[in-house]
Design a protein around this motif. Structure first.
Motif, PDB file in Angstrom:
ATOM      1  N   PHE A   2      18.793-137.272 -74.685  1.00 18.64           N
ATOM      2  CA  PHE A   2      19.570-138.390 -75.205  1.00 18.64           C
ATOM      3  C   PHE A   2      21.055-138.066 -75.331  1.00 18.64           C
ATOM      4  N   HIS A  37      21.110-134.211 -79.302  1.00 16.04           N
ATOM      5  CA  HIS A  37      20.065-135.037 -78.671  1.00 16.04           C
ATOM      6  C   HIS A  37      19.320-135.847 -79.727  1.00 16.04           C
ATOM      7  N   ASP A  38      18.898-135.179 -80.827  1.00 14.51           N
ATOM      8  CA  ASP A  38      18.164-135.888 -81.875  1.00 14.51           C
ATOM      9  C   ASP A  38      18.982-137.051 -82.433  1.00 14.51           C
ATOM     10  N   THR A  68      19.519-139.997 -80.063  1.00 11.35           N
ATOM     11  CA  THR A  68      18.329-140.825 -79.848  1.00 11.35           C
ATOM     12  C   THR A  68      18.484-142.174 -80.533  1.00 11.35           C
ATOM     13  N   ILE A 116      11.834-144.045 -75.794  1.00 15.77           N
ATOM     14  CA  ILE A 116      11.836-144.175 -77.243  1.00 15.77           C
ATOM     15  C   ILE A 116      12.043-145.652 -77.584  1.00 15.77           C
TER      16      ILE A 116
END
Length: 711
Positions: free
Chosen positions: A14, A562-563, A566, A222
């Motif tokens: 992401f 990345h987290d 997201t 997601i």
């Protein structure tokens, strides 16, 4: 118009999605590489590939020769007229498709910055990029034989393989618009990543100027619905009242003069400033308990009450939806007239912990039991009364959000204004037996980590161990033990909590996540040097600012970006690999922040998404969690590696990573009639640059910072 991004369960995807959208201004649709089953879904996949102008195949763990690791990726390269950019695993798949061979590096490169050298003439993919630039590499596999195939080399790294040949870093097909790079343009330390994407998009628009643009059938990787809508339903059940004490008292003195029923969040060192002493009300304050051993049941009780009610969670519910609904009914924005107290982020709310196993990717069914009854993985108490202490000024405030609670405020203030500061005296605990990790066992697990790192299944694995401390029950006082701990190792996220069925005594230096209405912040720690008389700040910097330590930290920074990406669009690294000093160690710390103000999501969504902490798993997170469970013999980490802190009714929260911690359970299977088992976890990030002896030493440094309480 649109770009399709294919994710192989990587922990940088992401960040790459954000880079693609930022550089091109085009909507990116992200799918998993196993979203379709071929040949059954061939027509549906073809329709999707026809609907986009370009495809980017992202990085991922594993091997391009393993069908389970690559899924639909080889089929995508059948589309000869489709502009494709492969990154890392995607690049390797492209190269194998067109006749190259793959080999394993003798010295894999994970999280290291290397020079990239462009071939001449410079290809359009690298237009406006210098001949030599720096980028981050994450790979154990490399591509060989490009000169004798339909693959045209575009860039190399000066690093050499066993045959003394430079490593291929970029390539394209001779005729088809298929490109690839081995390095990671999305990494925080990579140069010219945005320019690379702009160049690829320019090529893609030339090759495929139009597409059908029917994106309704694309299965998103997601699809995350906010746990709580951003519209606040502010209730009026609470009333903020306080009294500022006329004396300055330290946190320990206050706790020593309270009843034994309190939950302490003690900011005993920088960068923490506010300490919170939560005061549960016996048989009135809500206590919420959840166990992953019985995940569909949530137990509710009140403080000090052994009786409880069970709530059955439906298939659409979880501990996360329950906590979110619980807090959404209690959101409250007080008006505080004291300018100093107004800075205190906590105004009442949930205080407690979430275990490692409450996070994603753990196979709960395989875990071994460590308690007789269901293990408490979540413990939360709703706090309406508390004492707030500002560390810098030692100003103390007695606060309640219960209506008409002046009587309690005045009574508590009267008690505290009549006491004097307590001098902490170390109290030796004499009858203990410590079960330390076995070096031979640790080395076996270290070797297993190296096997998976060298095969490309992970870039970093945070291997942990557990020490068991057996203490004579007659000698055990959790509070006195905690006071000894902070005397020897004061920390910014120190915690004392005794829920009866679980105890947490922590001197953690690591914030996991902080959030308020405007922003969130994460502060991962990777890299540790023990403080000695000979080790000062300058020498600690020399030891920490080396490729191994910096690589460990960089990988977690990229994972956390990345987290956050997201769910969020605006993410910044405000500190990259800074050396910070604590009472017993120096640590390498980074700070990553995200904008929540313009997002439909709240901090609780990020906590749910990002648990367990990346600094305690490694990267890519999903594969690393699965591998670590196998390597650690299906043993529960439990409270260790989870998070502890608060979620305030003003939707501000602060959670620390549970490290440097002693913890215990009421009915631990290691308990005896005469002894109580307390546990202490310790670990470290294993990379290909790690040595068994070096990691064993670092693990013991971390463990000793907690176990020194028994010296």
């Amino acid at each position: 118009m649109g770009i399709l991004l294919v994710d192989s369960y990587d922990s940088f995807t992401f960040s790459l999605e954000n880079l693609l959208e930022t550089a091109t201004g085009i909507k990116v649709f992200t799918i998993r590489n196993d979203s379709f089953s071929l040949p059954k879904d061939k027509k549906l996949l073809d329709d999707i590939l026809d609907s986009v102008q370009a495809v980017v195949i992202g990085p991922g763990p594993g091997s391009p020769q393993n069908p389970d690791d690559v899924g639909i990726i080889p089929y995508i390269f059948e589309k000869k007229d489709l502009p494709i950019l492969g990154i890392c695993l995607g690049f390797q798949c492209l190269s194998l498709k067109y006749g190259c061979t793959m080999k394993y590096l003798n010295d894999p490169v994970h999280g290291q910055v290397h020079a990239i050298h462009l071939c001449t003439p410079i290809d359009a993919l690298f237009e406006s990029i210098p001949d030599d630039f720096k980028s981050v590499r994450y790979h154990s596999i490399y591509i060989d034989g490009a000169f004798d195939t339909d693959v045209v080399p575009l860039a190399f790294s000066s690093d050499c393989d066993s045959a003394k040949k430079p490593i291929l870093m970029a390539a394209k097909h001779k005729k088809f618009p298929h490109y690839g790079v081995q390095y990671h343009p999305e990494s925080i330390c990579s140069e010219y990543g945005d320019q690379l994407i702009k160049n690829f998009w320019k090529i893609a628009q030339t090759v495929r100027p139009e597409a059908s643009s029917d994106h309704n059938s694309i299965p998103r990787a997601i699809s995350y619905q906010p746990l709580i809508p951003r519209v606040d339903n502010i209730n009026n059940r609470f009333l903020y009242q306080y009294k500022k004490l006329n004396v300055s008292l330290d946190t320990i003195t206050i706790c020593d003069n309270l009843s034994p029923d309190f939950l302490l969040l003690n900011s005993a060192a920088n960068p923490g400033n506010w300490s919170i002493i939560g005061i549960p009300i016996k048989e009135m304050s809500d206590v919420l308990t959840h166990s992953t051993e019985n995940p569909s049941i949530l137990r509710t009780s009140t403080w000090g009450n052994k009786d409880f009610e069970e709530t059955c969670l439906t298939h659409n519910e979880s501990i996360w939806t329950y906590l979110s609904s619980y807090m959404a009914e209690r959101f409250f924005k007080p008006c505080i007239d004291d300018s100093s107290l107004r800075k205190c982020p906590f105004v009442g709310g949930l205080v407690g912990f979430l275990s490692y196993e409450e996070g994603k990717y753990v196979n709960i069914n395989r875990l071994k039991k460590i308690t007789e009854s269901d293990i408490p993985d979540t413990k939360m108490c709703f706090i309406e009364r508390f004492i707030a202490i500002e560390r810098e000024t030692q100003h103390c405030y007695v606060v309640s959000i219960r209506p008409d609670d002046r009587k309690w405020i005045e009574a508590t203030s009267h008690v505290l204004e009549s006491v004097t500061s307590t001098l902490i005296q170390p109290k030796m605990i004499e009858k203990i037996r410590i079960e330390l990790p076995i070096k031979q066992t640790y080395f076996r697990k270290f070797a297993a980590c190296q096997k998976y790192l060298r095969s490309g299944d992970s870039y970093e694995l945070c291997l942990t161990t557990t020490t068991k401390v057996h203490i004579a029950r007659k000698d055990l006082s959790y509070w006195k033990l905690y006071k000894n701990m902070i005397l020897k190792n004061a920390s910014p996220y120190s915690v004392f909590m005794d829920f009866g069925d679980a105890q947490v005594l922590s001197t953690s230096p690591e914030r996991f996540i902080y959030w308020d209405h405007k922003r969130c912040q994460m502060r991962p720690i990777k890299g540790t040097v023990k403080k000695t008389e000979k080790t000062g700040y300058a020498s600690a910097c020399q030891e920490l600012l080396i490729p191994k330590e910096m690589g460990e930290n960089l990988m977690i920074v990229d994972l956390i970006r990345h987290d956050l990406y997201t769910l969020l669009k605006d993410v910044k690294v405000s500190k990259l690999m800074g050396v910070e000093e604590y009472q017993t160690v120096y640590q390498l710390v980074s700070v990553i922040e995200g904008d929540l103000e313009s997002s439909p999501y709240r901090g609780i969504d990020l906590l749910h998404l990002a648990l367990p902490p990346g600094s305690m798993t490694g990267a890519p997170k999903k594969r690393s969690v699965e591998l670590l469970q196998e390597i650690e013999d299906d043993n529960r980490r439990g409270i260790y590696s989870g998070v502890v802190g608060y979620w305030s009714v003003n939707d501000t929260a602060d959670w620390s990573v549970i490290i440097r911690t002693l913890y215990s359970y009421k009915d631990d299977l290691e308990d005896t009639k005469d002894t109580k088992c307390m546990r202490c976890g310790a670990g470290g990030a294993i990379t290909v640059l790690s040595t068994a002896e070096g990691e064993w030493k670092e693990m013991n440094i971390k463990m000793d910072s907690t176990l020194q309480v028994f010296d």
